[in-house]
Motif scaffolding. Structure first.
Motif, PDB file in Angstrom:
ATOM      1  N   ARG A 123       0.804  -1.165  -0.078  1.00  0.00           N
ATOM      2  CA  ARG A 123       0.336  -0.016  -0.049  1.00  0.00           C
ATOM      3  C   ARG A 123       0.789   1.390   0.065  1.00  0.00           C
ATOM      4  NH1 ARG A 123      -4.889   1.691   0.058  1.00  0.00           N
ATOM      5  NH2 ARG A 123      -5.509   3.702   1.404  1.00  0.00           N
ATOM      6  N   VAL A 124       1.875   1.337   0.889  1.00  0.00           N
ATOM      7  CA  VAL A 124       2.644   2.529   1.115  1.00  0.00           C
ATOM      8  C   VAL A 124       3.752   2.702  -0.113  1.00  0.00           C
ATOM      9  CG1 VAL A 124       4.382   3.683   2.674  1.00  0.00           C
ATOM     10  CG2 VAL A 124       2.323   2.647   3.513  1.00  0.00           C
ATOM     11  N   ASN A 125       4.480   1.550  -0.441  1.00  0.00           N
ATOM     12  CA  ASN A 125       5.693   1.604  -1.268  1.00  0.00           C
ATOM     13  C   ASN A 125       4.811   1.611  -2.791  1.00  0.00           C
ATOM     14  OD1 ASN A 125       7.014   1.608   0.846  1.00  0.00           O
ATOM     15  ND2 ASN A 125       7.982  -0.487   0.653  1.00  0.00           N
ATOM     16  N   VAL A 126       4.150   0.889  -3.132  1.00  0.00           N
ATOM     17  CA  VAL A 126       3.546   0.707  -4.607  1.00  0.00           C
ATOM     18  C   VAL A 126       2.453   1.622  -4.651  1.00  0.00           C
ATOM     19  CG1 VAL A 126       2.863  -0.846  -6.037  1.00  0.00           C
ATOM     20  CG2 VAL A 126       4.544  -1.749  -4.653  1.00  0.00           C
ATOM     21  N   ILE A 127       1.330   1.410  -4.169  1.00  0.00           N
ATOM     22  CA  ILE A 127       0.111   2.337  -4.158  1.00  0.00           C
ATOM     23  C   ILE A 127       0.745   3.779  -4.275  1.00  0.00           C
ATOM     24  CG2 ILE A 127      -1.977   2.997  -3.743  1.00  0.00           C
ATOM     25  CD1 ILE A 127      -2.537   0.051  -3.253  1.00  0.00           C
ATOM     26  N   GLY A 128       1.299   3.978  -3.132  1.00  0.00           N
ATOM     27  CA  GLY A 128       1.820   5.334  -2.495  1.00  0.00           C
ATOM     28  C   GLY A 128       2.511   5.900  -3.982  1.00  0.00           C
ATOM     29  N   THR A 129       3.610   5.251  -4.716  1.00  0.00           N
ATOM     30  CA  THR A 129       4.229   5.751  -5.689  1.00  0.00           C
ATOM     31  C   THR A 129       3.494   5.906  -6.865  1.00  0.00           C
ATOM     32  OG1 THR A 129       6.283   4.550  -4.783  1.00  0.00           O
ATOM     33  CG2 THR A 129       6.413   5.271  -7.203  1.00  0.00           C
ATOM     34  N   GLU A 130       2.661   4.994  -7.005  1.00  0.00           N
ATOM     35  CA  GLU A 130       1.635   5.117  -7.951  1.00  0.00           C
ATOM     36  C   GLU A 130       1.144   6.586  -8.074  1.00  0.00           C
ATOM     37  OE1 GLU A 130      -1.122   2.230 -10.439  1.00  0.00           O
ATOM     38  OE2 GLU A 130      -1.813   2.622  -8.442  1.00  0.00           O
ATOM     39  N   GLN A 131       0.442   6.863  -6.833  1.00  0.00           N
ATOM     40  CA  GLN A 131      -0.291   8.325  -6.571  1.00  0.00           C
ATOM     41  C   GLN A 131       0.720   9.250  -6.801  1.00  0.00           C
ATOM     42  OE1 GLN A 131      -3.565   8.545  -6.646  1.00  0.00           O
ATOM     43  NE2 GLN A 131      -3.883   6.299  -6.547  1.00  0.00           N
ATOM     44  N   VAL A 132       1.945   9.417  -6.423  1.00  0.00           N
ATOM     45  CA  VAL A 132       2.941  10.305  -6.624  1.00  0.00           C
ATOM     46  C   VAL A 132       3.078  10.418  -7.904  1.00  0.00           C
ATOM     47  CG1 VAL A 132       5.318  11.440  -5.954  1.00  0.00           C
ATOM     48  CG2 VAL A 132       4.016  10.109  -3.990  1.00  0.00           C
ATOM     49  N   GLY A 133       3.304   9.543  -8.697  1.00  0.00           N
ATOM     50  CA  GLY A 133       3.596   9.645 -10.118  1.00  0.00           C
ATOM     51  C   GLY A 133       2.222  10.394 -10.681  1.00  0.00           C
ATOM     52  N   LYS A 134       1.251   9.941 -10.605  1.00  0.00           N
ATOM     53  CA  LYS A 134       0.080  10.770 -11.124  1.00  0.00           C
ATOM     54  C   LYS A 134       0.025  12.225 -10.724  1.00  0.00           C
ATOM     55  CE  LYS A 134      -3.249   6.734 -10.858  1.00  0.00           C
ATOM     56  NZ  LYS A 134      -4.453   6.275 -10.343  1.00  0.00           N
ATOM     57  N   PHE A 135       0.439  12.611  -9.442  1.00  0.00           N
ATOM     58  CA  PHE A 135       0.517  14.012  -9.021  1.00  0.00           C
ATOM     59  C   PHE A 135       1.739  14.703 -10.014  1.00  0.00           C
ATOM     60  CE2 PHE A 135       3.334  16.832  -6.409  1.00  0.00           C
ATOM     61  CZ  PHE A 135       2.381  18.031  -6.334  1.00  0.00           C
ATOM     62  N   VAL A 136       2.777  14.224 -10.232  1.00  0.00           N
ATOM     63  CA  VAL A 136       4.143  14.680 -11.001  1.00  0.00           C
ATOM     64  C   VAL A 136       3.633  14.900 -12.378  1.00  0.00           C
ATOM     65  CG1 VAL A 136       6.326  14.087 -11.788  1.00  0.00           C
ATOM     66  CG2 VAL A 136       5.993  13.542  -9.582  1.00  0.00           C
ATOM     67  N   ARG A 137       2.749  14.041 -13.003  1.00  0.00           N
ATOM     68  CA  ARG A 137       2.292  14.256 -14.203  1.00  0.00           C
ATOM     69  C   ARG A 137       1.563  15.529 -14.548  1.00  0.00           C
ATOM     70  NH1 ARG A 137       3.741  10.799 -18.007  1.00  0.00           N
ATOM     71  NH2 ARG A 137       4.393   8.594 -17.573  1.00  0.00           N
ATOM     72  N   ARG A 138       0.948  15.911 -13.407  1.00  0.00           N
ATOM     73  CA  ARG A 138       0.112  17.194 -13.427  1.00  0.00           C
ATOM     74  C   ARG A 138       0.875  18.554 -13.425  1.00  0.00           C
ATOM     75  NH1 ARG A 138      -5.187  16.471  -9.971  1.00  0.00           N
ATOM     76  NH2 ARG A 138      -5.443  18.578 -10.500  1.00  0.00           N
ATOM     77  N   LEU A 139       2.068  18.480 -13.025  1.00  0.00           N
ATOM     78  CA  LEU A 139       3.133  19.521 -12.776  1.00  0.00           C
ATOM     79  C   LEU A 139       3.409  20.336 -14.160  1.00  0.00           C
ATOM     80  CD1 LEU A 139       5.118  18.324  -9.697  1.00  0.00           C
ATOM     81  CD2 LEU A 139       2.902  19.632  -9.756  1.00  0.00           C
ATOM     82  N   HIS A 140       3.162  21.551 -14.336  1.00  0.00           N
ATOM     83  CA  HIS A 140       3.445  22.041 -15.517  1.00  0.00           C
ATOM     84  C   HIS A 140       4.823  22.742 -15.416  1.00  0.00           C
ATOM     85  CE1 HIS A 140      -1.027  21.997 -15.955  1.00  0.00           C
ATOM     86  NE2 HIS A 140      -1.171  23.078 -14.874  1.00  0.00           N
ATOM     87  N   ASN A 141       5.763  23.039 -14.344  1.00  0.00           N
ATOM     88  CA  ASN A 141       6.914  23.404 -14.401  1.00  0.00           C
ATOM     89  C   ASN A 141       8.093  22.564 -13.820  1.00  0.00           C
ATOM     90  OD1 ASN A 141       6.510  26.140 -15.534  1.00  0.00           O
ATOM     91  ND2 ASN A 141       4.995  26.368 -13.729  1.00  0.00           N
ATOM     92  N   LEU A 142       7.711  21.407 -13.996  1.00  0.00           N
ATOM     93  CA  LEU A 142       8.634  20.305 -13.219  1.00  0.00           C
ATOM     94  C   LEU A 142       9.965  20.413 -14.073  1.00  0.00           C
ATOM     95  CD1 LEU A 142       8.829  17.602 -11.392  1.00  0.00           C
ATOM     96  CD2 LEU A 142       8.613  16.375 -13.287  1.00  0.00           C
ATOM     97  N   GLN A 143      10.972  20.410 -13.217  1.00  0.00           N
ATOM     98  CA  GLN A 143      12.439  20.440 -13.762  1.00  0.00           C
ATOM     99  C   GLN A 143      12.986  19.204 -13.097  1.00  0.00           C
ATOM    100  OE1 GLN A 143      14.748  23.685 -12.142  1.00  0.00           O
ATOM    101  NE2 GLN A 143      13.233  25.163 -12.281  1.00  0.00           N
ATOM    102  N   ARG A 144      12.694  18.507 -12.000  1.00  0.00           N
ATOM    103  CA  ARG A 144      13.230  17.070 -11.791  1.00  0.00           C
ATOM    104  C   ARG A 144      12.472  16.577 -10.637  1.00  0.00           C
ATOM    105  NH1 ARG A 144      16.288  14.214 -14.097  1.00  0.00           N
ATOM    106  NH2 ARG A 144      17.163  16.136 -14.998  1.00  0.00           N
ATOM    107  N   MET A 145      12.097  15.180 -10.893  1.00  0.00           N
ATOM    108  CA  MET A 145      11.545  14.339  -9.805  1.00  0.00           C
ATOM    109  C   MET A 145      12.572  13.307  -9.460  1.00  0.00           C
ATOM    110  SD  MET A 145       8.954  11.154 -10.067  1.00  0.00           S
ATOM    111  CE  MET A 145       8.443  10.175  -8.528  1.00  0.00           C
ATOM    112  N   ILE A 146      13.020  13.208  -8.167  1.00  0.00           N
ATOM    113  CA  ILE A 146      14.031  12.471  -7.387  1.00  0.00           C
ATOM    114  C   ILE A 146      13.006  11.546  -6.641  1.00  0.00           C
ATOM    115  CG2 ILE A 146      15.655  12.120  -5.781  1.00  0.00           C
ATOM    116  CD1 ILE A 146      16.949  13.766  -8.057  1.00  0.00           C
TER     117      ILE A 146
END
Length: 363
Positions: A108-131
């Motif tokens: 739940r935390v490691n996989v589903i959590g990362t999946e949800q963070v990935g969806k959030f990152v895709r919404r960002l308009h000025n992303l320079q870097r995801m670590i």
């Protein structure tokens, strides 16, 4: 454009230390810190401590009550819209790191959590870097040389921590196809190479806890394996991560933040024995015998050591860090040698060995 750093995993130790380095690099930066509601009070204290130590001002930090396992990270829609335009860097550190974690919690935390963070990152308009913080041990039970470019090679896994971090990294690898993504794969993280500071006595610190229980007796080696163990101090991880976050296109990829010259686990164990109890091991017990003993709950709780730890002292994987050395070496960032910091690590353990906040609960 002003940098806005979005973090998961605050007020964790690594997140807090990364923020300190980022403020030193960019005093005008702002920080959006996603915090589980259960950790809000602790996070408020952590922000006050950062500011009191000269790391930024209260106005630079925003605590966001949320949950990485929920849709939109459980962030209110109106604020989510603001973040879409403002966030420039995302650091995803939140995870379950316990080697003995049950599968459902880890997933739940490691996989589903990362999946949800990935969806959030895709919404960002000025992303320079995801670590993204993965682990070298997504290699599972593979042996031999492990390349930074490798992931899915049919490996099995020693525990649910490894398997769920592997699944999570597969998700982040997909983001790499069209986003500026850096995947960090640390080795086993030790305390600060200069001060010894660490937040939890896990990993190699379980060896110290084991030795505490048997220091009055002749000490054994655990197994006769020639395997090497890959240890890295936290300050190397921090310096490398902050550099990669601002390194542009050359940071697109996967980086083993591992020791390029690791020592044999037997030698590491011997040095810890000398530093902690002042004597060397004089005989050898089969690793299988120790593993069987640690399968007994009462013994495991007595020595305060998780059974899953033993496997990492006989791991036959060798982590190639060619790309990390190339990019970081140009910036003068190198992994300190184990023998240069183990004395500090042991001294810190001695000073804090009875601190309940640093103990991992062994069941």
């Amino acid at each position: 454009m002003q940098n806005t750093y979005f973090f998961t995993g605050f007020p964790g130790f690594i997140a807090s230390r990364l923020i300190t380095r980022l403020v030193r690099r960019d005093e005008s930066a702002s920080f959006e810190l996603l915090v589980h509601p259960s950790q809000l009070e602790k996070a408020q204290v952590a922000v006050r401590d950062l500011c009191a130590a000269g790391t930024g001002t209260p106005e630079q930090f925003v605590l966001i009550a949320g949950d990485i396992t929920e849709q939109n990270l459980a962030i209110e829609d109106e604020y989510l819209d603001e973040l879409e335009d403002r966030v420039t860097h995302v650091f995803h550190l939140a995870a379950i790191y316990d080697l003995a974690v049950p599968q459902d919690i880890a997933y739940r935390v490691n996989v589903i959590g990362t999946e949800q963070v990935g969806k959030f990152v895709r919404r960002l308009h000025n992303l320079q870097r995801m670590i993204y913080f993965s682990t070298a041990y997504v290699s599972g039970d593979r042996t031999g040389q492990i390349l930074e470019t490798e992931l899915e090679l049919g490996q099995g896994f020693k525990n649910h921590y490894e398997s769920t971090k592997y699944e999570a990294e597969r998700i982040v690898q997909q983001l790499r196809e069209d986003l500026p993504v850096t995947i960090i794969r640390p080795g086993i993280v030790m305390g600060d190479s200069k001060t010894g500071e660490t937040v939890k006595f896990d990993g190699p610190y379980f060896v110290m806890r084991f030795l505490d229980a048997f220091s009055q007796f002749p000490l054994p080696y655990v197994g006769a394996s020639e395997a090497r163990i890959n240890l890295v101090p936290i300050d190397y991880i921090e310096a490398a991560t902050v550099h990669l976050a601002h390194a542009g296109a050359e940071a697109n990829g996967v980086f083993h933040l591992t020791d390029p010259y690791p020592y044999r686990a037997r030698e590491v164990y011997e040095r810890i024995c000398q530093e902690l109890v002042g004597k060397k091991p004089i005989f050898t017990l089969p690793a299988a015998m120790i593993s069987s003993a640690l399968s007994i709950g009462a013994f495991r709780r007595f020595v305060k050591v998780e059974k899953e730890t033993i496997a990492y002292f006989s791991c036959r994987a060798e982590y190639d860090s060619t790309e990390a050395q190339r990019v970081l070496g140009a910036a003068g960032i190198q992994c300190p040698d184990f023998h240069s910091y183990i004395e500090k690590a042991v001294d810190y353990y001695k000073a804090h060995r009875n601190d309940p906040e640093k103990m991992i609960l062994v069941r």
